[in-house]
Design a protein around this motif. Structure first.
Motif, PDB file in Angstrom:
ATOM      1  N   SER A   9       0.730  -1.410   0.465  1.00 36.10           N
ATOM      2  CA  SER A   9      -0.343   0.085  -0.218  1.00 36.10           C
ATOM      3  C   SER A   9       1.231   1.134  -0.076  1.00 36.10           C
ATOM      4  CB  SER A   9      -0.790   0.217   1.293  1.00 36.10           C
ATOM      5  OG  SER A   9      -0.150  -0.073   2.523  1.00 36.10           O
ATOM      6  N   LEU A  10       1.851   1.368   0.312  1.00 32.01           N
ATOM      7  CA  LEU A  10       2.665   2.574   0.047  1.00 32.01           C
ATOM      8  C   LEU A  10       3.361   2.477  -0.853  1.00 32.01           C
ATOM      9  CD1 LEU A  10       4.550   4.959   2.176  1.00 32.01           C
ATOM     10  CD2 LEU A  10       6.672   3.201   2.395  1.00 32.01           C
ATOM     11  N   ILE A  11       3.920   1.621  -1.452  1.00 31.04           N
ATOM     12  CA  ILE A  11       3.979   1.688  -2.761  1.00 31.04           C
ATOM     13  C   ILE A  11       3.306   2.263  -4.082  1.00 31.04           C
ATOM     14  CG2 ILE A  11       5.127   0.470  -5.042  1.00 31.04           C
ATOM     15  CD1 ILE A  11       6.613  -1.322  -3.043  1.00 31.04           C
ATOM     16  N   MET A  12       2.048   1.378  -3.256  1.00 33.86           N
ATOM     17  CA  MET A  12       0.847   2.105  -4.568  1.00 33.86           C
ATOM     18  C   MET A  12       0.748   3.739  -4.328  1.00 33.86           C
ATOM     19  SD  MET A  12      -1.667  -1.420  -4.565  1.00 33.86           S
ATOM     20  CE  MET A  12      -2.930  -0.059  -4.787  1.00 33.86           C
ATOM     21  N   MET A  13       0.499   4.085  -2.677  1.00 38.70           N
ATOM     22  CA  MET A  13       0.340   5.792  -2.624  1.00 38.70           C
ATOM     23  C   MET A  13       1.049   6.533  -3.261  1.00 38.70           C
ATOM     24  SD  MET A  13      -0.459   6.965   1.422  1.00 38.70           S
ATOM     25  CE  MET A  13       1.496   6.802   1.310  1.00 38.70           C
ATOM     26  N   PHE A  14       2.452   6.157  -3.055  1.00 36.87           N
ATOM     27  CA  PHE A  14       3.892   6.645  -3.459  1.00 36.87           C
ATOM     28  C   PHE A  14       3.596   7.245  -5.042  1.00 36.87           C
ATOM     29  CE2 PHE A  14       8.564   6.629  -5.359  1.00 36.87           C
ATOM     30  CZ  PHE A  14       8.884   8.607  -4.692  1.00 36.87           C
ATOM     31  N   ASN A  15       2.902   5.706  -6.043  1.00 35.50           N
ATOM     32  CA  ASN A  15       2.933   6.241  -7.276  1.00 35.50           C
ATOM     33  C   ASN A  15       1.735   7.073  -7.670  1.00 35.50           C
ATOM     34  OD1 ASN A  15       5.336   4.281  -8.422  1.00 35.50           O
ATOM     35  ND2 ASN A  15       3.846   2.141  -7.893  1.00 35.50           N
ATOM     36  N   GLY A  16       0.696   6.409  -6.933  1.00 36.59           N
ATOM     37  CA  GLY A  16      -0.126   7.705  -7.035  1.00 36.59           C
ATOM     38  C   GLY A  16       0.209   8.990  -6.692  1.00 36.59           C
ATOM     39  N   ALA A  17       0.037   9.103  -5.469  1.00 33.65           N
ATOM     40  CA  ALA A  17       0.802  10.637  -5.396  1.00 33.65           C
ATOM     41  C   ALA A  17       1.945  11.190  -6.753  1.00 33.65           C
ATOM     42  CB  ALA A  17       1.361  10.986  -4.591  1.00 33.65           C
TER      43      ALA A  17
END
Length: 95
Positions: A9-17
């Protein structure tokens, strides 16, 4: 095994940002560019939208294909396990 879920989820949040920031900067650059006519800006916007849709579909189809391959592998593993159980059962019955 089926309930295993990688914690990304941290990687997905970073990519989304990153995607959100990239779109915001792109929108800002289109808005602030005074040398480009509005029709050209609209054309660029449509191109970016179509590229985004194509990339989402590409990732979705790749993910679906990987799920299909995993499902086939699980079915083959279950079939092989069943064959081994039947074979071992036949050997125990014969002896």
């Amino acid at each position: 095994m089926l309930n295993e879920k990688p914690d990304n989820s941290l990687i997905m949040m970073f990519n989304g940002a990153g995607v959100a920031i990239a779109y915001a900067l792109l929108g800002l650059s289109l808005y602030l560019s005074t040398d480009v006519p509005l029709s050209t800006k609209g054309f660029w916007g449509i191109g970016i939208l179509m590229l985004t849709l194509s990339l989402v579909n590409f990732v979705k189809y790749r993910f679906d294909n990987q799920q299909r391959i995993d499902r086939i592998n699980r079915i083959e593993e279950a079939r092989n396990e069943k064959l081994l159980e039947d074979y071992v059962g036949e050997i125990k019955d014969a002896s």
